[in-house]
Scaffold this motif. Structure first.
Motif, PDB file in Angstrom:
ATOM      1  N   GLY A   1       0.842  -1.209   0.000  1.00  0.00           N
ATOM      2  CA  GLY A   1       0.000   0.000   0.000  1.00  0.00           C
ATOM      3  C   GLY A   1       0.865   1.242   0.000  1.00  0.00           C
ATOM      4  O   GLY A   1       1.274   1.732   1.050  1.00  0.00           O
ATOM      5  N   LEU A   2       1.131   1.737  -1.219  1.00  0.00           N
ATOM      6  CA  LEU A   2       2.111   2.825  -1.345  1.00  0.00           C
ATOM      7  C   LEU A   2       1.456   4.196  -1.559  1.00  0.00           C
ATOM      8  O   LEU A   2       1.871   4.958  -2.425  1.00  0.00           O
ATOM      9  N   ALA A   3       0.423   4.499  -0.746  1.00  0.00           N
ATOM     10  CA  ALA A   3      -0.103   5.869  -0.774  1.00  0.00           C
ATOM     11  C   ALA A   3       0.751   6.701   0.205  1.00  0.00           C
ATOM     12  O   ALA A   3       1.878   6.317   0.515  1.00  0.00           O
TER      13      ALA A   3
ATOM     14  N   GLY B   1       2.062   4.716   3.426  1.00  0.00           N
ATOM     15  CA  GLY B   1       2.928   3.588   3.085  1.00  0.00           C
ATOM     16  C   GLY B   1       4.282   4.045   2.572  1.00  0.00           C
ATOM     17  O   GLY B   1       5.332   3.565   3.031  1.00  0.00           O
TER      18      GLY B   1
ATOM     19  N   THR C   1      -1.978  -1.029  -7.677  1.00  0.00           N
ATOM     20  CA  THR C   1      -1.825  -0.335  -8.958  1.00  0.00           C
ATOM     21  C   THR C   1      -0.334  -0.146  -9.233  1.00  0.00           C
ATOM     22  O   THR C   1       0.368   0.550  -8.488  1.00  0.00           O
TER      23      THR C   1
ATOM     24  N   ARG D   1       1.732   3.250  -9.258  1.00  0.00           N
ATOM     25  CA  ARG D   1       2.099   3.912  -8.001  1.00  0.00           C
ATOM     26  C   ARG D   1       3.472   3.420  -7.521  1.00  0.00           C
ATOM     27  O   ARG D   1       4.306   4.185  -7.051  1.00  0.00           O
TER      28      ARG D   1
ATOM     29  N   MET E   1      -0.685  -1.061   4.560  1.00  0.00           N
ATOM     30  CA  MET E   1      -1.036   0.359   4.768  1.00  0.00           C
ATOM     31  C   MET E   1      -2.024   0.743   3.679  1.00  0.00           C
ATOM     32  O   MET E   1      -1.722   1.536   2.782  1.00  0.00           O
ATOM     33  N   VAL E   2      -3.192   0.106   3.718  1.00  0.00           N
ATOM     34  CA  VAL E   2      -4.187   0.343   2.666  1.00  0.00           C
ATOM     35  C   VAL E   2      -5.460   0.912   3.266  1.00  0.00           C
ATOM     36  O   VAL E   2      -5.638   0.935   4.489  1.00  0.00           O
TER      37      VAL E   2
ATOM     38  N   ALA F   1     -10.495  -3.694   1.473  1.00  0.00           N
ATOM     39  CA  ALA F   1      -9.142  -3.846   0.915  1.00  0.00           C
ATOM     40  C   ALA F   1      -8.311  -4.794   1.786  1.00  0.00           C
ATOM     41  O   ALA F   1      -7.543  -5.624   1.268  1.00  0.00           O
TER      42      ALA F   1
ATOM     43  N   GLN G   1      -9.464  -8.369   1.213  1.00  0.00           N
ATOM     44  CA  GLN G   1      -9.037  -8.852  -0.119  1.00  0.00           C
ATOM     45  C   GLN G   1      -7.545  -9.213  -0.105  1.00  0.00           C
ATOM     46  O   GLN G   1      -7.133 -10.239  -0.645  1.00  0.00           O
TER      47      GLN G   1
ATOM     48  N   GLY H   1      -1.675  -1.743   9.489  1.00  0.00           N
ATOM     49  CA  GLY H   1      -1.367  -0.420  10.041  1.00  0.00           C
ATOM     50  C   GLY H   1      -2.367   0.651   9.655  1.00  0.00           C
ATOM     51  O   GLY H   1      -2.187   1.822  10.014  1.00  0.00           O
ATOM     52  N   GLY H   2      -3.419   0.289   8.920  1.00  0.00           N
ATOM     53  CA  GLY H   2      -4.420   1.277   8.507  1.00  0.00           C
ATOM     54  C   GLY H   2      -5.390   1.580   9.640  1.00  0.00           C
ATOM     55  O   GLY H   2      -5.303   0.998  10.727  1.00  0.00           O
TER      56      GLY H   2
ATOM     57  N   GLY I   1       0.564  11.206  10.552  1.00  0.00           N
ATOM     58  CA  GLY I   1       0.408  11.735   9.199  1.00  0.00           C
ATOM     59  C   GLY I   1       1.663  11.475   8.377  1.00  0.00           C
ATOM     60  O   GLY I   1       2.505  10.632   8.724  1.00  0.00           O
TER      61      GLY I   1
ATOM     62  N   LYS J   1      -6.144   3.466  18.629  1.00  0.00           N
ATOM     63  CA  LYS J   1      -6.010   4.465  17.543  1.00  0.00           C
ATOM     64  C   LYS J   1      -7.347   5.148  17.285  1.00  0.00           C
ATOM     65  O   LYS J   1      -7.391   6.357  17.022  1.00  0.00           O
TER      66      LYS J   1
HETATM   67  N1  LIG Z   1      -3.315   9.786   5.746  1.00  0.00           N
HETATM   68  C1  LIG Z   1      -3.121   9.821   7.056  1.00  0.00           C
HETATM   69  O1  LIG Z   1      -2.795  10.854   7.667  1.00  0.00           O
HETATM   70  C2  LIG Z   1      -3.255   8.562   7.858  1.00  0.00           C
HETATM   71  C3  LIG Z   1      -3.820   7.419   7.319  1.00  0.00           C
HETATM   72  N2  LIG Z   1      -3.922   6.274   8.074  1.00  0.00           N
HETATM   73  C4  LIG Z   1      -4.488   5.059   7.519  1.00  0.00           C
HETATM   74  O2  LIG Z   1      -3.453   4.386   6.796  1.00  0.00           O
HETATM   75  C5  LIG Z   1      -3.996   3.717   5.635  1.00  0.00           C
HETATM   76  C6  LIG Z   1      -3.333   4.292   4.382  1.00  0.00           C
HETATM   77  O3  LIG Z   1      -3.647   5.666   4.328  1.00  0.00           O
HETATM   78  P1  LIG Z   1      -3.203   6.603   3.127  1.00  0.00           P
HETATM   79  O4  LIG Z   1      -1.748   6.430   2.907  1.00  0.00           O
HETATM   80  O5  LIG Z   1      -3.733   7.964   3.438  1.00  0.00           O
HETATM   81  O6  LIG Z   1      -3.921   5.967   1.877  1.00  0.00           O
HETATM   82  P2  LIG Z   1      -5.463   5.721   1.492  1.00  0.00           P
HETATM   83  O7  LIG Z   1      -6.288   5.538   2.734  1.00  0.00           O
HETATM   84  O8  LIG Z   1      -5.887   6.751   0.545  1.00  0.00           O
HETATM   85  O9  LIG Z   1      -5.371   4.275   0.765  1.00  0.00           O
HETATM   86  C7  LIG Z   1      -4.796   4.154  -0.488  1.00  0.00           C
HETATM   87  C8  LIG Z   1      -4.026   2.854  -0.591  1.00  0.00           C
HETATM   88  O10 LIG Z   1      -4.899   1.728  -0.389  1.00  0.00           O
HETATM   89  C9  LIG Z   1      -4.746   0.856  -1.527  1.00  0.00           C
HETATM   90  N3  LIG Z   1      -5.975   0.111  -1.775  1.00  0.00           N
HETATM   91  C10 LIG Z   1      -7.237   0.590  -1.795  1.00  0.00           C
HETATM   92  N4  LIG Z   1      -8.107  -0.407  -2.065  1.00  0.00           N
HETATM   93  C11 LIG Z   1      -7.365  -1.534  -2.228  1.00  0.00           C
HETATM   94  C12 LIG Z   1      -7.678  -2.886  -2.503  1.00  0.00           C
HETATM   95  N5  LIG Z   1      -8.939  -3.285  -2.654  1.00  0.00           N
HETATM   96  N6  LIG Z   1      -6.668  -3.783  -2.581  1.00  0.00           N
HETATM   97  C13 LIG Z   1      -5.395  -3.388  -2.408  1.00  0.00           C
HETATM   98  N7  LIG Z   1      -5.028  -2.127  -2.143  1.00  0.00           N
HETATM   99  C14 LIG Z   1      -6.006  -1.212  -2.047  1.00  0.00           C
HETATM  100  C15 LIG Z   1      -4.425   1.798  -2.654  1.00  0.00           C
HETATM  101  O11 LIG Z   1      -3.902   1.096  -3.726  1.00  0.00           O
HETATM  102  P3  LIG Z   1      -4.079   1.656  -5.239  1.00  0.00           P
HETATM  103  O12 LIG Z   1      -2.912   2.574  -5.464  1.00  0.00           O
HETATM  104  O13 LIG Z   1      -4.054   0.452  -6.059  1.00  0.00           O
HETATM  105  O14 LIG Z   1      -5.402   2.381  -5.294  1.00  0.00           O
HETATM  106  C16 LIG Z   1      -3.412   2.698  -1.976  1.00  0.00           C
HETATM  107  O15 LIG Z   1      -2.167   2.093  -1.847  1.00  0.00           O
HETATM  108  C17 LIG Z   1      -5.500   3.968   5.700  1.00  0.00           C
HETATM  109  O16 LIG Z   1      -6.120   2.904   6.357  1.00  0.00           O
HETATM  110  C18 LIG Z   1      -5.624   5.253   6.515  1.00  0.00           C
HETATM  111  O17 LIG Z   1      -6.870   5.365   7.160  1.00  0.00           O
HETATM  112  C19 LIG Z   1      -3.417   6.204   9.349  1.00  0.00           C
HETATM  113  C20 LIG Z   1      -2.843   7.305   9.905  1.00  0.00           C
HETATM  114  C21 LIG Z   1      -2.751   8.574   9.243  1.00  0.00           C
END
Ligand SMILES: NC(=O)C1=CN([C@@H]2O[C@H](COP(=O)(O)OP(=O)(O)OC[C@H]3O[C@@H](n4cnc5c(N)ncnc54)[C@H](OP(=O)(O)O)[C@@H]3O)[C@@H](O)[C@H]2O)C=CC1
Ligand SMILES: O=C(CO)[C@H](O)[C@H](O)COP(=O)(O)O
Length: 462
Positions: free
Chosen positions: A8-10, A13, A33, A36, A72-73, A78, A81, A99-100, A129, A182
């Motif tokens: 999970g490389l958003a 991650g 994806t 990414r 980290m998805v 998700a 899956q 870790g989500g 964050g 959390k």
């Molecule tokens: N942003 C923040 O400040 C914080 C976020 N979090 C939590 O950490 C996690 C990640 O957060 P964040 O980095 O913001 O990203 P997002 O919550 O926006 O999640 C996006 C990521 O999830 C993946 N994903 C979504 N659906 C699926 C699926 N069905 N199968 C596989 N992968 C999937 C995406 O992959 P793809 O690229 O393929 O779409 C992408 O890597 C979340 O649970 C969030 O709630 C925790 C602390 C702080």
């Protein structure tokens, strides 16, 4: 063989991976994806000990045993899956850490599901964050103890450190404990953000201060025991100019506050466990009201306004009120954590939780050091009452602020809810006797008396 994989490389991650690589770990990364992953490798990850995997089996095959995988998805399906894809290629003893921001009930369910396979599943809260993930987050792992024992050296290495050098990563307890902690962290986060926003509104609309002057107030309050990350970023936000216009950034943002669910879940869990968390619920509802922008726009000129004009208190009084209301919000969160412990016996320890929140996380605040020392689960209010002279002054400030906000017609639901919570605890007698009488009148529900044991009924209809 690599040490660990992250899926999970958003935002979160990517930054956690960079943090792990900086700390000497060899990391395999995978993202659903492909683009990414490619963008990450060609960008921030360039030249680091980070190896891509293009499917789940090769991600797992790249790891030394026992395999350690952090997800980290997006919370929800998700995670299920990915578990469906991971389980066929994992072995007993391997560890999956989620870790989500998953709902703790999902984590309890998943922990049970994986227990039967011998693969450890650990739900872990991560806070901080983007910047925290990169430089050192606060980590709240729960689930099976052996998973923590195997992961500990890694999690402590990448976590933030408190001023006294302790890593802000610790075992929270069994099953859903990590994600419950959390979730409550986020509930407190909602409350404090709302309290700050209301105080800003009073500075701005009530006292007519300029954005720069409001920033100065928050910066001035961000000192000593009252200092916190959320006050610090608020001062920075309020000073930020809108690059595409003349004004300030905050004025260019639509006044609708969204959310991904953790605040709502905190209120729902609190109701289920019978614990009042009014400041958190007020914050959740304030976001809901903010979302009804169209109606607000329509009714704003139609609804009668306050007919008194009282002076909003000076910034010093607002600062004192905000600090007390903030501590009351943490108190509500800790009361909820203690109720969860009484219900599920996960091993939640308030001092340990406060310790991992001292650095790295969004709700880090200087007074958490004090909370670690003074919080007593059997007498949670002693934390608020530990400095009676300060409290006498602060409660007067909160009283003045909420009274004058109401008189001026500026909504302050979080500050008001905090004061009502405080006043309920200082009311040796509440009007609940009348509610019991009404229940007995219409439903023969019975009532107790303070002067003798037993259950009684009134002579209401006679
Ligand atoms: N942003 C923040 O400040 C914080 C976020 N979090 C939590 O950490 C996690 C990640 O957060 P964040 O980095 O913001 O990203 P997002 O919550 O926006 O999640 C996006 C990521 O999830 C993946 N994903 C979504 N659906 C699926 C699926 N069905 N199968 C596989 N992968 C999937 C995406 O992959 P793809 O690229 O393929 O779409 C992408 O890597 C979340 O649970 C969030 O709630 C925790 C602390 C702080
Ligand atoms: O977990 C977090 C911070 O601690 C995330 O930023 C989360 O998304 C914040 O909650 P919301 O989006 O509901 O405001």
């Amino acid at each position: 063989m690599n040490d660990i994989a992250l899926i999970g490389l958003a935002v979160m991650g990517q930054n956690l991976v960079l943090n792990m690589a900086r700390n000497g770990l060899a990391v395999t990364v995978y993202n659903r994806t492909r683009e990414r992953t490619e963008a990450f490798l060609g960008g921030p990850a360039k030249g680091q000990s980070i190896t891509p995997a293009w499917d789940v089996p090769s991600c797992v095959a790249a790891l030394s045993r026992p395999r350690k995988i952090i997800l980290m998805v997006k919370a929800g399906t998700a995670v299920d899956q990915l578990l469906d894809e991971l389980l066929p290629v994992l072995e007993p003893g391997d560890i999956v850490v989620d870790g989500g921001n998953s709902h703790f009930e999902d984590t309890v369910r998943r922990t049970r599901r994986l227990r039967e396979t011998g693969v450890f599943f650990a739900g872990m809260g991560v806070s901080g964050g983007e910047e925290g993930a990169l430089l050192g987050p606060s980590l709240m792992p729960g689930g099976p103890l052996p998973a923590w024992e195997q992961m500990r050296h890694i999690l402590e290495k990448i976590a933030a450190r408190s001023a006294d050098g302790d890593p802000c990563a610790d075992y929270m307890g069994a099953d859903g404990a990590g994600h419950f902690v959390k979730m409550v962290h986020n509930g407190i986060e909602y409350a404090v953000m709302q309290l700050i926003a209301e105080t800003w509104d009073l500075l701005r609309r009530g006292l007519n201060l300029s954005p720069g002057q409001t920033a100065d107030c928050f910066a001035a309050w961000n000192k000593g025991a009252a200092s916190s990350y959320l006050l610090e970023i608020t001062a920075n936000i309020l000073r930020t100019k809108d690059l595409s216009g003349d004004g300030f950034m905050v004025d260019a943002i639509l006044d609708t506050a969204q959310g991904k669910g953790t605040g709502l879940w905190t209120s729902q869990s609190a109701l289920n466990l019978g614990v009042p968390v009014p400041a958190i619920t007020a914050a959740v509802e304030a976001r809901m009201l903010s979302m009804r922008r169209e109606e607000r726009q329509r009714y704003a000129p139609l609804l009668p306004a306050a007919d008194v004009s009282l002076d909003i208190p000076a910034p010093e009084t607002l600062g004192k009120a905000l600090f007390l209301a903030t501590r009351l919000a943490y108190l509500q969160g800790f009361s909820l954590l203690m109720a969860a412990e009484r219900t599920w016996n996960w091993g939640l320890d308030p001092a340990r939780i406060a310790r991992v929140w001292r650095a790295g996380c969004i709700i880090r605040a200087a007074f958490l050091d004090d909370l670690v020392r003074t919080f007593a689960p059997e007498a949670p209010l002693s934390f608020i009452a530990s400095a009676p002279e300060d409290l006498a002054d602060a409660q007067l400030a909160l009283r003045r602020v909420t009274t004058l906000a109401a008189a001026a017609g500026i909504p302050a639901p979080g500050l008001g809810a905090s004061l009502a919570y405080y006043d309920a605890f200082r009311s040796a007698r509440l009007p609940a006797s009348l509610v019991q009488a009404q229940r007995d009148y219409f439903g023969a529900h019975g009532f107790e008396r303070p002067d003798r044991p037993g259950v009684f009924h009134g002579p209401w209809k006679g």
